[in-house]
Design a protein around this motif. Structure first.
Motif, PDB file in Angstrom:
ATOM      1  N   GLU A 309      -4.134   4.122  18.914  1.00  0.00           N
ATOM      2  CA  GLU A 309      -2.956   3.732  19.694  1.00  0.00           C
ATOM      3  C   GLU A 309      -3.112   2.309  20.239  1.00  0.00           C
ATOM      4  N   ALA A 310      -4.308   1.975  20.726  1.00  0.00           N
ATOM      5  CA  ALA A 310      -4.547   0.613  21.228  1.00  0.00           C
ATOM      6  C   ALA A 310      -4.384  -0.411  20.115  1.00  0.00           C
ATOM      7  N   GLU A 311      -4.874  -0.074  18.926  1.00  0.00           N
ATOM      8  CA  GLU A 311      -4.758  -1.001  17.794  1.00  0.00           C
ATOM      9  C   GLU A 311      -3.303  -1.148  17.344  1.00  0.00           C
ATOM     10  N   TRP A 312      -2.522  -0.065  17.453  1.00  0.00           N
ATOM     11  CA  TRP A 312      -1.096  -0.159  17.111  1.00  0.00           C
ATOM     12  C   TRP A 312      -0.409  -1.163  18.024  1.00  0.00           C
ATOM     13  N   VAL A 313      -0.717  -1.107  19.327  1.00  0.00           N
ATOM     14  CA  VAL A 313      -0.124  -2.045  20.281  1.00  0.00           C
ATOM     15  C   VAL A 313      -0.558  -3.477  19.959  1.00  0.00           C
ATOM     16  N   LYS A 318       4.521  -7.863  21.243  1.00  0.00           N
ATOM     17  CA  LYS A 318       4.671  -9.292  21.534  1.00  0.00           C
ATOM     18  C   LYS A 318       4.582  -9.551  23.043  1.00  0.00           C
ATOM     19  N   ASN A 319       4.297  -8.480  23.781  1.00  0.00           N
ATOM     20  CA  ASN A 319       4.173  -8.569  25.226  1.00  0.00           C
ATOM     21  C   ASN A 319       2.718  -8.917  25.582  1.00  0.00           C
ATOM     22  N   LYS A 320       2.497 -10.104  26.163  1.00  0.00           N
ATOM     23  CA  LYS A 320       1.138 -10.573  26.433  1.00  0.00           C
ATOM     24  C   LYS A 320       0.372  -9.629  27.353  1.00  0.00           C
ATOM     25  N   MET A 321       1.072  -9.099  28.361  1.00  0.00           N
ATOM     26  CA  MET A 321       0.406  -8.190  29.291  1.00  0.00           C
ATOM     27  C   MET A 321      -0.040  -6.910  28.583  1.00  0.00           C
ATOM     28  N   ASN A 322       0.822  -6.348  27.732  1.00  0.00           N
ATOM     29  CA  ASN A 322       0.471  -5.139  26.985  1.00  0.00           C
ATOM     30  C   ASN A 322      -0.666  -5.400  26.012  1.00  0.00           C
ATOM     31  N   THR A 325      -3.848  -5.495  27.995  1.00  0.00           N
ATOM     32  CA  THR A 325      -4.210  -4.130  28.398  1.00  0.00           C
ATOM     33  C   THR A 325      -4.799  -3.350  27.229  1.00  0.00           C
ATOM     34  N   ALA A 326      -4.197  -3.503  26.042  1.00  0.00           N
ATOM     35  CA  ALA A 326      -4.708  -2.822  24.848  1.00  0.00           C
ATOM     36  C   ALA A 326      -6.112  -3.294  24.508  1.00  0.00           C
ATOM     37  N   LYS A 327      -6.370  -4.591  24.683  1.00  0.00           N
ATOM     38  CA  LYS A 327      -7.723  -5.124  24.438  1.00  0.00           C
ATOM     39  C   LYS A 327      -8.735  -4.507  25.402  1.00  0.00           C
TER      40      LYS A 327
END
Length: 514
Positions: A309-313, A318-322, A325-327
């Protein structure tokens, strides 16, 4: 006459030489199991030494160990379940489809908590037994009862009712008969209940939430999400309620059912998966799923799903904050996976040098407390082995006669569960959860170096200026049941004092300095 005497001595020696028969060992253990299951286990350990290739001996040994797992504390139960599984597997390697091994392994798997992930395998074992031709009526009734229990746990109430009815039909004298009658009555009334409308359920949920009755709200929402599998708002409310219950895990009414708390973890993972399936392009839900799954207990085995799921995000957002967070979530997952690999390598290794090297990589944490004003004893504690999760730990003081003086530190979980305490038995018995413990309770410390200070006061606040005392440290790991209890002496009243106790691979060092 002499020949008869010699023959008698020969026969006596022959009896001693060969000892008990396999059947005699089994009879002794079965006669003892209801009085002291651990004595029965010892009998079967002797039997296995004597008859290592006897499949019946092995299967009864597995049965005794599996029964013993239900009569010990939660910490030891897991290791005994794993041991029983290995014994049954060994028996089934000797004789494929051995009836008792399949039956008793199936019963064990159905009875253990859900997070052991044994339920489906247990049902499969018992189904294999139920299909056997020529099965005795007693074995058929036992198999039917535990199949009913297994299907009931699985949520397949129709099959559970069918198997309970088998016992009612063929086992009126069975010890399972009365319970089967009750279960059929309860399950039939449950399945026959009128299905509530969404509005009715929402009204009930809101009423319970207004009363802060999160348990009842959870029960209604569990039914509601099964009844309406497409309502996003319903799922989100369900997740919020689960979160509140999880955060109040020390509540007596909630903690008393360990299976309930573990079900919460599985249910939150399932709810998040359903939400993402309903709205696969919503990156916020994907991110929520990744975040929560990356923090669930190890037994849910959710890290790989969280990583996906993190890799999908990362690939689609294109949302820098998301993206950031995923990283962060992915880094957390990588660290948890690396930790698990270290733990697994340590447990699999039989080389002491390799284990010592792995422990040096397991120093996950370092904590230092501020020194209090006035005279104080510095206590340095180094924890070696690191399990999937941080252990439960206590540090306390006793006098040389073994009288409890004061606690210096205890993990929050162990401090709060009180009479259900099985993780730190020595500390629990000594402290009796006296009132001042609340002042020193803290978050669980992990493998690494930790510094504490004892203010040289007893539990009532009296300052101790001289005398010899023991500093104790107790550590308990779960799920792998590694345990250590170490102590070091400290002498108050002199100019200075320092003593170090070299411990084991769990507590590698305990040091006291005055």
């Amino acid at each position: 006459m002499k020949k008869i005497l010699l023959l008698g001595l020969f026969m006596l020696n022959l009896t001693f030489a060969f000892g008990k028969t396999a059947e005699e060992y089994i009879e002794s253990a079965r006669a003892m199991e209801n009085e002291d299951i651990f004595d029965a286990i010892e009998i079967m350990e002797e039997a296995v030494d004597e008859y290592p290739d006897n499949v019946d001996v092995l299967s009864v040994y597995g049965l005794m160990v599996s029964k013993g797992s239900g009569q010990t504390n939660f910490l030891k139960a897991g290791s005994m379940v794993r041991k029983a599984e290995k014994i049954f597997a060994q028996a089934l390697e000797m004789q494929e489809n051995h009836k008792n091994s399949l039956l008793w392994r199936g019963i064990l798997r159905v009875n253990v908590p859900k997070f052991f992930n044994k339920l489906a395998k247990g049902i499969s074992d018992l189904e294999s037994v139920a299909r056997r031709p020529g099965l005795s009526n007693d074995d058929y009734l036992v198999t039917s009862y535990y199949l009913a229990l297994g299907y009931q746990k699985q949520g397949n109430e129709e099959k559970a009712i069918d198997f309970y009815k088998n016992i009612i039909r063929y086992g009126s004298n069975s010890p399972f008969y009365q319970d089967s009658l009750k279960q059929v009555e309860d399950l039939t009334s449950k399945t026959g209940k009128e299905v509530l409308s969404d509005d009715d359920m929402q009204a009930q949920v809101d009423e319970y939430l207004d009363q802060n009755n999160y348990l009842e709200a959870y029960k209604i929402l569990s039914k509601a999400t099964e009844q309406d599998t497409t309502n996003i708002d319903l799922y989100l409310k369900y997740l919020n309620v689960i979160q509140v219950i999880s955060q109040h895990g020390y509540d007596e009414k909630i903690y008393e059912d360990v299976a309930f708390m573990t079900d919460l973890a599985f249910n939150v993972a399932d709810a998040l998966s359903r939400i993402v399936q309903l709205m696969p392009e919503n990156e916020n839900f994907r991110l929520l799923k990744a975040d929560v799954l990356s923090q669930l207990p190890f037994f849910v085995k959710s890290l790989e799903d969280a990583r996906l799921e993190a890799e999908w995000v990362l690939e689609n957002s294109k949302n820098k904050m998301n993206i950031q967070t995923a990283k962060d979530i992915k880094e957390r997952i990588i660290n948890r996976q690396a930790r698990k690999e270290l733990t697994d390598s340590f447990l699999a290794s039989e080389d002491e040098k390799e284990k010592a090297k792995l422990i040096s990589q397991m120093q996950f944490q370092e904590t230092k407390r501020d020194k209090p004003q006035g005279m104080a004893t510095k206590i340095s504690l180094t924890l070696g082995f690191g399990d999937y999760i941080a252990p439960q730990t206590a540090v306390w003081i006793e006098d040389l006669q073994g009288n409890y003086i004061a606690s210096v530190y205890v993990s929050g979980f162990s401090a709060n569960i009180k009479d259900k305490q099985v993780h730190l038995p020595k500390w629990a018995k000594k402290s009796e959860f006296e009132s001042s413990i609340v002042q020193i309770t803290g978050a669980s410390i992990d493998s690494g170096k930790h510094t504490f200070y004892w203010d040289n006061k007893d539990k009532t606040g009296n300052v101790l200026t001289s005398g010899d005392y023991w500093v104790y440290a107790e550590v308990s790991h779960w799920p792998h049941a590694n345990y250590s209890l170490q102590k070091v002496k400290v002498s108050l009243g002199g100019k200075s004092y320092s003593q170090t106790s070299q411990g084991d691979l769990i507590i590698t060092e305990l040091k006291a300095e005055y």
